[in-house]
Design a protein around this motif. Structure first.
Motif, PDB file in Angstrom:
ATOM      1  N   LEU A  13      32.511  37.799  81.801  1.00 34.08           N
ATOM      2  CA  LEU A  13      30.914  37.924  82.051  1.00 34.08           C
ATOM      3  C   LEU A  13      30.312  36.775  83.016  1.00 34.08           C
ATOM      4  CD1 LEU A  13      29.588  39.798  79.242  1.00 34.08           C
ATOM      5  CD2 LEU A  13      29.643  40.737  81.497  1.00 34.08           C
ATOM      6  N   ALA A  14      30.837  35.475  82.562  1.00 35.61           N
ATOM      7  CA  ALA A  14      30.547  34.471  83.170  1.00 35.61           C
ATOM      8  C   ALA A  14      30.728  34.490  84.617  1.00 35.61           C
ATOM      9  CB  ALA A  14      31.275  33.121  82.806  1.00 35.61           C
ATOM     10  N   ASP A  15      31.727  35.497  85.080  1.00 29.72           N
ATOM     11  CA  ASP A  15      31.916  35.342  86.768  1.00 29.72           C
ATOM     12  C   ASP A  15      30.780  36.595  87.433  1.00 29.72           C
ATOM     13  OD1 ASP A  15      34.166  33.629  86.964  1.00 29.72           O
ATOM     14  OD2 ASP A  15      34.997  35.116  85.327  1.00 29.72           O
ATOM     15  N   LEU A  16      29.859  37.110  86.408  1.00 22.64           N
ATOM     16  CA  LEU A  16      29.425  38.019  87.026  1.00 22.64           C
ATOM     17  C   LEU A  16      28.592  37.930  88.205  1.00 22.64           C
ATOM     18  CD1 LEU A  16      28.266  41.197  86.707  1.00 22.64           C
ATOM     19  CD2 LEU A  16      26.190  40.081  85.123  1.00 22.64           C
ATOM     20  N   ASP A  17      27.963  36.677  88.423  1.00 25.68           N
ATOM     21  CA  ASP A  17      27.111  36.383  89.652  1.00 25.68           C
ATOM     22  C   ASP A  17      28.312  36.431  91.075  1.00 25.68           C
ATOM     23  OD1 ASP A  17      24.801  36.411  88.370  1.00 25.68           O
ATOM     24  OD2 ASP A  17      24.911  34.146  88.117  1.00 25.68           O
ATOM     25  N   LEU A  18      29.454  35.915  90.665  1.00 22.46           N
ATOM     26  CA  LEU A  18      30.263  35.562  91.567  1.00 22.46           C
ATOM     27  C   LEU A  18      30.705  37.166  92.168  1.00 22.46           C
ATOM     28  CD1 LEU A  18      32.357  33.818  93.373  1.00 22.46           C
ATOM     29  CD2 LEU A  18      33.860  34.224  91.420  1.00 22.46           C
ATOM     30  N   LEU A  19      30.990  37.757  91.299  1.00 26.06           N
ATOM     31  CA  LEU A  19      31.502  39.240  91.540  1.00 26.06           C
ATOM     32  C   LEU A  19      30.357  40.012  92.309  1.00 26.06           C
ATOM     33  CD1 LEU A  19      33.357  40.146  88.347  1.00 26.06           C
ATOM     34  CD2 LEU A  19      34.531  39.617  90.716  1.00 26.06           C
ATOM     35  N   VAL A  20      29.033  39.657  92.019  1.00 23.98           N
ATOM     36  CA  VAL A  20      27.869  40.383  92.534  1.00 23.98           C
ATOM     37  C   VAL A  20      27.750  39.945  94.090  1.00 23.98           C
ATOM     38  CG1 VAL A  20      25.291  40.590  92.676  1.00 23.98           C
ATOM     39  CG2 VAL A  20      26.640  40.973  90.598  1.00 23.98           C
ATOM     40  N   GLU A  21      28.238  38.597  94.348  1.00 21.76           N
ATOM     41  CA  GLU A  21      28.150  38.200  95.534  1.00 21.76           C
ATOM     42  C   GLU A  21      29.307  38.254  96.501  1.00 21.76           C
ATOM     43  OE1 GLU A  21      28.814  33.687  97.661  1.00 21.76           O
ATOM     44  OE2 GLU A  21      28.277  33.794  95.530  1.00 21.76           O
ATOM     45  N   ILE A  22      30.609  38.377  95.948  1.00 13.91           N
ATOM     46  CA  ILE A  22      31.824  38.642  96.811  1.00 13.91           C
ATOM     47  C   ILE A  22      32.095  39.951  96.797  1.00 13.91           C
ATOM     48  CG2 ILE A  22      32.602  36.202  96.612  1.00 13.91           C
ATOM     49  CD1 ILE A  22      34.775  37.236  94.578  1.00 13.91           C
ATOM     50  N   GLY A  23      31.843  40.695  95.943  1.00 15.96           N
ATOM     51  CA  GLY A  23      32.372  41.993  95.713  1.00 15.96           C
ATOM     52  C   GLY A  23      31.885  42.996  96.970  1.00 15.96           C
ATOM     53  N   PRO A  24      30.767  43.048  97.127  1.00 13.88           N
ATOM     54  CA  PRO A  24      30.074  43.868  98.213  1.00 13.88           C
ATOM     55  C   PRO A  24      30.473  43.381  99.603  1.00 13.88           C
ATOM     56  CG  PRO A  24      28.202  43.153  96.706  1.00 13.88           C
ATOM     57  CD  PRO A  24      29.510  42.505  96.323  1.00 13.88           C
ATOM     58  N   ARG A  25      30.648  42.105  99.665  1.00 15.77           N
ATOM     59  CA  ARG A  25      31.167  41.481 100.871  1.00 15.77           C
ATOM     60  C   ARG A  25      32.599  41.723 101.487  1.00 15.77           C
ATOM     61  NH1 ARG A  25      29.678  35.871 100.570  1.00 15.77           N
ATOM     62  NH2 ARG A  25      31.651  35.512  99.843  1.00 15.77           N
ATOM     63  N   THR A  26      33.456  41.868 100.439  1.00 17.46           N
ATOM     64  CA  THR A  26      34.761  42.191 100.203  1.00 17.46           C
ATOM     65  C   THR A  26      35.088  43.679 100.752  1.00 17.46           C
ATOM     66  OG1 THR A  26      35.550  40.314  98.964  1.00 17.46           O
ATOM     67  CG2 THR A  26      37.113  42.027  99.124  1.00 17.46           C
ATOM     68  N   PHE A  27      34.492  44.326  99.971  1.00 15.91           N
ATOM     69  CA  PHE A  27      34.336  45.796 100.378  1.00 15.91           C
ATOM     70  C   PHE A  27      34.092  46.208 101.641  1.00 15.91           C
ATOM     71  CE2 PHE A  27      33.311  50.298 100.223  1.00 15.91           C
ATOM     72  CZ  PHE A  27      34.280  51.047  99.502  1.00 15.91           C
ATOM     73  N   PHE A  28      32.872  45.730 102.090  1.00 13.22           N
ATOM     74  CA  PHE A  28      32.271  46.037 103.518  1.00 13.22           C
ATOM     75  C   PHE A  28      33.315  45.468 104.479  1.00 13.22           C
ATOM     76  CE2 PHE A  28      30.016  44.861 107.241  1.00 13.22           C
ATOM     77  CZ  PHE A  28      29.458  45.782 107.295  1.00 13.22           C
ATOM     78  N   ASP A  29      33.928  44.396 104.223  1.00 15.20           N
ATOM     79  CA  ASP A  29      34.688  43.898 105.381  1.00 15.20           C
ATOM     80  C   ASP A  29      36.071  44.716 105.371  1.00 15.20           C
ATOM     81  OD1 ASP A  29      32.747  41.924 105.971  1.00 15.20           O
ATOM     82  OD2 ASP A  29      34.238  40.211 104.669  1.00 15.20           O
ATOM     83  N   THR A  30      36.379  45.204 104.134  1.00 14.16           N
ATOM     84  CA  THR A  30      37.702  46.190 104.438  1.00 14.16           C
ATOM     85  C   THR A  30      37.314  47.411 104.733  1.00 14.16           C
ATOM     86  OG1 THR A  30      38.261  44.774 102.369  1.00 14.16           O
ATOM     87  CG2 THR A  30      39.601  47.037 102.728  1.00 14.16           C
ATOM     88  N   PHE A  31      36.294  48.088 104.397  1.00  8.94           N
ATOM     89  CA  PHE A  31      35.785  49.510 104.765  1.00  8.94           C
ATOM     90  C   PHE A  31      35.020  49.702 105.710  1.00  8.94           C
ATOM     91  CE2 PHE A  31      37.953  49.515 100.550  1.00  8.94           C
ATOM     92  CZ  PHE A  31      39.122  50.279 100.859  1.00  8.94           C
ATOM     93  N   VAL A  32      34.366  48.668 106.717  1.00 15.12           N
ATOM     94  CA  VAL A  32      33.475  49.014 107.558  1.00 15.12           C
ATOM     95  C   VAL A  32      34.032  49.913 108.563  1.00 15.12           C
ATOM     96  CG1 VAL A  32      34.116  47.031 108.917  1.00 15.12           C
ATOM     97  CG2 VAL A  32      31.719  47.754 108.994  1.00 15.12           C
TER      98      VAL A  32
END
Length: 65
Positions: free
Chosen positions: A8-27
């Motif tokens: 849970l300490a990584d929540l902010d990091l996952l909120v930041e990089i998760g969508p960016r990584t998914f977008f870059d992969t599946f745009v």
């Protein structure tokens, strides 16, 4: 490089990089509207928190050490 299980300490990091990584992969695989709706729902802090807390779910983080 070091791999570790996210907490849970990584929540902010996952909120930041998760969508960016998914977008870059599946745009380009769906409409912009569908992509934005998916990202908003799938990477919402409350949803990620629940997934991190779920015993059957594991998020791995690769760190440059």
């Amino acid at each position: 490089m070091q791999t570790r299980v996210a907490t849970l300490a990584d929540l902010d990091l996952l909120v930041e990089i998760g969508p960016r990584t998914f977008f870059d992969t599946f745009v380009g695989t769906c409409s912009d509207e569908d992509m934005q709706a998916f990202l908003a729902e799938s990477y919402a802090p409350a949803r990620l928190r629940a997934e991190i807390d779920a015993p059957q779910s594991h998020f791995l983080i690769l760190e440059d050490s």
